[in-house]
Write an enzyme that holds these catalytic residues in place. Structure first.
Site, PDB file in Angstrom:
ATOM      1  N   ARG A 116       0.870  -1.169   0.000  1.00  0.00           N
ATOM      2  CA  ARG A 116       0.000   0.000   0.000  1.00  0.00           C
ATOM      3  C   ARG A 116       0.907   1.219   0.000  1.00  0.00           C
ATOM      4  O   ARG A 116       2.114   1.127   0.116  1.00  0.00           O
ATOM      5  CB  ARG A 116      -0.905   0.027   1.240  1.00  0.00           C
ATOM      6  CG  ARG A 116      -2.258  -0.704   1.145  1.00  0.00           C
ATOM      7  CD  ARG A 116      -3.273  -0.055   0.199  1.00  0.00           C
ATOM      8  NE  ARG A 116      -3.282   1.400   0.230  1.00  0.00           N
ATOM      9  CZ  ARG A 116      -3.986   2.146   1.086  1.00  0.00           C
ATOM     10  NH1 ARG A 116      -4.744   1.569   2.008  1.00  0.00           N
ATOM     11  NH2 ARG A 116      -3.947   3.463   1.017  1.00  0.00           N
ATOM     12  N   ASP A 149      -2.951  -1.509   8.793  1.00  0.00           N
ATOM     13  CA  ASP A 149      -1.986  -0.461   8.428  1.00  0.00           C
ATOM     14  C   ASP A 149      -0.606  -0.661   9.043  1.00  0.00           C
ATOM     15  O   ASP A 149       0.404  -0.428   8.391  1.00  0.00           O
ATOM     16  CB  ASP A 149      -2.500   0.917   8.870  1.00  0.00           C
ATOM     17  CG  ASP A 149      -3.540   1.467   7.918  1.00  0.00           C
ATOM     18  OD1 ASP A 149      -3.576   1.023   6.762  1.00  0.00           O
ATOM     19  OD2 ASP A 149      -4.318   2.335   8.344  1.00  0.00           O
ATOM     20  N   ARG A 150      -0.560  -1.044  10.323  1.00  0.00           N
ATOM     21  CA  ARG A 150       0.707  -1.034  11.050  1.00  0.00           C
ATOM     22  C   ARG A 150       1.028  -2.425  11.582  1.00  0.00           C
ATOM     23  O   ARG A 150       0.221  -3.021  12.293  1.00  0.00           O
ATOM     24  CB  ARG A 150       0.642  -0.018  12.199  1.00  0.00           C
ATOM     25  CG  ARG A 150       0.425   1.404  11.716  1.00  0.00           C
ATOM     26  CD  ARG A 150       0.360   2.410  12.856  1.00  0.00           C
ATOM     27  NE  ARG A 150      -0.730   2.165  13.787  1.00  0.00           N
ATOM     28  CZ  ARG A 150      -2.002   2.459  13.553  1.00  0.00           C
ATOM     29  NH1 ARG A 150      -2.351   3.003  12.396  1.00  0.00           N
ATOM     30  NH2 ARG A 150      -2.933   2.206  14.462  1.00  0.00           N
ATOM     31  N   GLU A 275      -2.718  15.893   7.678  1.00  0.00           N
ATOM     32  CA  GLU A 275      -2.208  14.528   7.530  1.00  0.00           C
ATOM     33  C   GLU A 275      -1.622  14.386   6.124  1.00  0.00           C
ATOM     34  O   GLU A 275      -2.046  15.071   5.193  1.00  0.00           O
ATOM     35  CB  GLU A 275      -3.345  13.500   7.665  1.00  0.00           C
ATOM     36  CG  GLU A 275      -4.038  13.476   8.994  1.00  0.00           C
ATOM     37  CD  GLU A 275      -3.676  12.248   9.803  1.00  0.00           C
ATOM     38  OE1 GLU A 275      -2.823  11.467   9.343  1.00  0.00           O
ATOM     39  OE2 GLU A 275      -4.250  12.083  10.882  1.00  0.00           O
ATOM     40  N   GLU A 276      -0.686  13.488   5.966  1.00  0.00           N
ATOM     41  CA  GLU A 276      -0.273  12.967   4.659  1.00  0.00           C
ATOM     42  C   GLU A 276      -0.130  14.054   3.582  1.00  0.00           C
ATOM     43  O   GLU A 276      -0.751  14.009   2.522  1.00  0.00           O
ATOM     44  CB  GLU A 276      -1.265  11.903   4.201  1.00  0.00           C
ATOM     45  CG  GLU A 276      -1.307  10.719   5.141  1.00  0.00           C
ATOM     46  CD  GLU A 276      -2.405   9.732   4.838  1.00  0.00           C
ATOM     47  OE1 GLU A 276      -2.284   8.577   5.263  1.00  0.00           O
ATOM     48  OE2 GLU A 276      -3.397  10.113   4.183  1.00  0.00           O
ATOM     49  N   ARG A 291      -4.213  16.488   3.802  1.00  0.00           N
ATOM     50  CA  ARG A 291      -5.486  15.817   4.107  1.00  0.00           C
ATOM     51  C   ARG A 291      -5.981  16.267   5.469  1.00  0.00           C
ATOM     52  O   ARG A 291      -5.237  16.228   6.440  1.00  0.00           O
ATOM     53  CB  ARG A 291      -5.278  14.297   4.090  1.00  0.00           C
ATOM     54  CG  ARG A 291      -6.410  13.462   4.682  1.00  0.00           C
ATOM     55  CD  ARG A 291      -6.022  11.986   4.654  1.00  0.00           C
ATOM     56  NE  ARG A 291      -7.024  11.121   5.281  1.00  0.00           N
ATOM     57  CZ  ARG A 291      -6.939   9.793   5.336  1.00  0.00           C
ATOM     58  NH1 ARG A 291      -5.878   9.184   4.807  1.00  0.00           N
ATOM     59  NH2 ARG A 291      -7.878   9.073   5.917  1.00  0.00           N
ATOM     60  N   ASP A 322     -11.660  16.536  -1.249  1.00  0.00           N
ATOM     61  CA  ASP A 322     -11.444  15.372  -0.393  1.00  0.00           C
ATOM     62  C   ASP A 322     -12.595  14.384  -0.603  1.00  0.00           C
ATOM     63  O   ASP A 322     -13.585  14.685  -1.285  1.00  0.00           O
ATOM     64  CB  ASP A 322     -11.357  15.800   1.076  1.00  0.00           C
ATOM     65  CG  ASP A 322     -10.549  14.832   1.931  1.00  0.00           C
ATOM     66  OD1 ASP A 322     -10.225  13.735   1.430  1.00  0.00           O
ATOM     67  OD2 ASP A 322     -10.250  15.163   3.087  1.00  0.00           O
ATOM     68  N   ARG A 368     -13.672   5.629  -2.582  1.00  0.00           N
ATOM     69  CA  ARG A 368     -12.417   5.800  -3.309  1.00  0.00           C
ATOM     70  C   ARG A 368     -12.501   5.086  -4.658  1.00  0.00           C
ATOM     71  O   ARG A 368     -11.866   4.065  -4.890  1.00  0.00           O
ATOM     72  CB  ARG A 368     -11.259   5.275  -2.470  1.00  0.00           C
ATOM     73  CG  ARG A 368     -11.057   6.058  -1.178  1.00  0.00           C
ATOM     74  CD  ARG A 368     -10.010   5.420  -0.281  1.00  0.00           C
ATOM     75  NE  ARG A 368      -9.825   6.209   0.936  1.00  0.00           N
ATOM     76  CZ  ARG A 368      -8.950   5.909   1.890  1.00  0.00           C
ATOM     77  NH1 ARG A 368      -8.187   4.825   1.768  1.00  0.00           N
ATOM     78  NH2 ARG A 368      -8.839   6.674   2.967  1.00  0.00           N
ATOM     79  N   TYR A 402      -5.221   6.543  -2.661  1.00  0.00           N
ATOM     80  CA  TYR A 402      -4.375   7.695  -2.395  1.00  0.00           C
ATOM     81  C   TYR A 402      -3.855   8.278  -3.715  1.00  0.00           C
ATOM     82  O   TYR A 402      -3.785   7.596  -4.743  1.00  0.00           O
ATOM     83  CB  TYR A 402      -3.179   7.291  -1.538  1.00  0.00           C
ATOM     84  CG  TYR A 402      -3.445   7.156  -0.055  1.00  0.00           C
ATOM     85  CD1 TYR A 402      -4.741   7.039   0.452  1.00  0.00           C
ATOM     86  CD2 TYR A 402      -2.391   7.134   0.854  1.00  0.00           C
ATOM     87  CE1 TYR A 402      -4.965   6.915   1.812  1.00  0.00           C
ATOM     88  CE2 TYR A 402      -2.607   7.002   2.219  1.00  0.00           C
ATOM     89  CZ  TYR A 402      -3.898   6.892   2.688  1.00  0.00           C
ATOM     90  OH  TYR A 402      -4.118   6.773   4.034  1.00  0.00           O
TER      91      TYR A 402
END
Length: 470
Positions: A116, A149-150, A275-276, A291, A322, A368, A402
């Site tokens: 990702r 994600d993590r 963010e990001e 973001r 967004d 998305r 993204y």
């Protein structure tokens, strides 16, 4: 002929052959000396022919001395100068395809990483696609649960732009579940965030070697851009967030030289959320479009000066970019405040073109899917709704994800301006599709002097895979 005579005859013949061989060698030496003595300075006994071959893994210097080769492995030459990157952005009339990796299609039968957050960044010699792996391959049992994600298995790796994120060409960069990377003209710098949510650490690598660290200062998922950082005259800049994703957090700008942090500055943005960020160099400053994961359906704007002073606000345009978001007709735009109550969000980008702005967004207002890029007249400075151009990159029947920005340096293009480029991630698998995994591929576009037709450069993989049917 009796046995003794046979022995004498064989010995005589052997002796004759030996004498003939010696004579031939003597003649050969005499001829060689005569020839070399007549060639002047063209060839001499002390002369050498040196050839250098720049291979993927090493540089070979081959010294040829007549009929003898001496192979010597020498260090790969390093770039001598920092990139300037103070030029303005080139004016773009449209965006043409630069690359497409087709990683998921290839990964159904190839050794391709589950990834990702892919992004692109360029050096004076090449552009590379960076991505966060899940420590697993597509169509393999370890891809189960990679929607997370993590994890301790996530790493930042890279390939040359256009290549699939495959195990044979990928280069390890950092242990990371959040990252950024950029080239200062001499070496690559990467920042990889890893560790537990409350005590995450960002490790700064320069030239492949860890040289500095940033510890979490708010204890709430330290994270960074997921796109290219920005280097100007040898100094590299990036933005980090620490704190909640759905309310006020803390934001900082970092500045490094040769991988060592030489400055940082807190961003005062009460009521706003960053963010990001997707950042790029423009006229000697760093411009970022970020973001807002808290409330805003408009995107935060951050402009950073070399001394780390900054201006922060929101993209003025009267069109929301967004996702999720409301109707364009109901959106008024604001240069200073978040608008909307949709929450959540998706990483995106924009490029300033004078007072105008190119901005990317999903075609769907709620999910998305699809992707388009719009040019809004005076959208950088005013609440303008004047769409003067639109280009479809992925149609609304296909998934996107993204998106982020980068530029082609003048050293690479030989132009007098920085070419604006962007990438679009196309997420496949969970949570939208019936698979055990989540991964993505990407399409990369760069600004050109002509308009480019609408089309859909979507992912195209046929799901589910074999592993999903077991």
């Amino acid at each position: 002929m009796n046995p003794n005579q046979k022995i004498i005859t064989i010995g005589s013949v052997s002796l004759g052959l030996v004498i003939l061989s010696i004579i031939l060698h003597v003649v050969s030496i005499i001829v060689t000396v005569l020839v070399l003595s007549n060639t002047g300075t063209g060839l001499n006994c002390n002369g050498t022919i040196i050839k250098e071959y720049n291979e993927t893994v090493r540089v070979e210097r081959i010294t040829q001395w007549y009929n003898t080769n001496i192979i010597e492995y020498i260090g790969r030459p390093s770039n001598e100068y920092y990139m300037n990157n103070t030029e303005s952005l080139c004016e773009a009339q449209g965006f043409a395809p630069f690359s497409k990796d087709n990683g998921i299609r290839i990964g159904s039968r190839g050794h391709v990483f589950v990834i990702r957050e892919p992004f692109v960044s360029c050096s004076p010699l090449e552009c590379r696609t960076f991505f966060l792996t899940q420590g697993s391959l597509l169509n393999d049992k370890h891809s189960n649960g990679t929607v997370k994600d993590r994890s301790p298995y996530r790493t930042l790796m890279s390939v040359e732009v256009g290549q699939s994120p495959n195990v044979y060409q990928a280069r390890f960069e950092a242990v990371a579940w959040s990252a950024t990377a950029c080239h200062d003209g001499k070496k690559w710098m990467t920042v990889g965030v890893t560790g537990p949510d409350a005590q995450a650490v960002a490790v700064v690598h320069y030239g492949g070697v860890p040289v500095d660290v940033i510890n979490s200062w708010a204890g709430d998922i330290l994270r960074t851009q997921e796109s290219s950082c920005t280097c100007i005259k040898g100094d590299c800049y990036w933005v980090m967030t620490d704190g909640p994703a759905n309310r006020q957090a803390q934001y900082r700008i970092f500045k490094a030289k040769d991988g060592r942090i030489i400055g940082q500055n807190d961003i005062n943005f009460n009521g706003g959320h960053i963010e990001e960020c997707s950042c790029y160099p423009n006229e000697g400053k760093v411009e970022c479009v970020c973001r807002d994961n808290w409330t805003g359906t408009n995107r935060p704007i951050l402009v950073i000066s070399p001394n780390l002073s900054y201006t922060v606000g929101y993209l003025c345009a009267g069109i929301p970019t967004d996702t999720p978001r409301g109707e364009d007709s109901q959106f008024t735009g604001s240069c200073t405040s978040p608008l909307g109550s949709q929450g959540y969000g998706v990483k995106g980008f924009g490029f300033r073109q004078g007072n105008d702005v190119w901005v990317g967004r999903t075609i769907s207002k709620t999910s998305r899917s699809g992707f388009e890029i719009l040019k809004i007249k005076n959208g950088w400075t005013q609440n303008s709704k004047d769409q003067i151009q639109k280009q479809v990159i992925v149609d609304n029947l296909n998934w996107s994800g993204y998106s982020g920005s980068f530029t082609l340096p003048v050293e690479l293009t030989k132009k007098g301006c920085l070419v604006p480029c962007f990438w679009v991630e196309m997420i496949r698998g969970k949570p939208e599709e019936v698979t055990i995994w989540t991964s993505s591929s990407s399409i990369v576009m760069c600004g050109v002097d002509n308009k480019v037709a609408n089309w859909s450069w979507h992912d195209g993989a046929i799901l589910p895979f074999d592993i999903d049917k077991m």
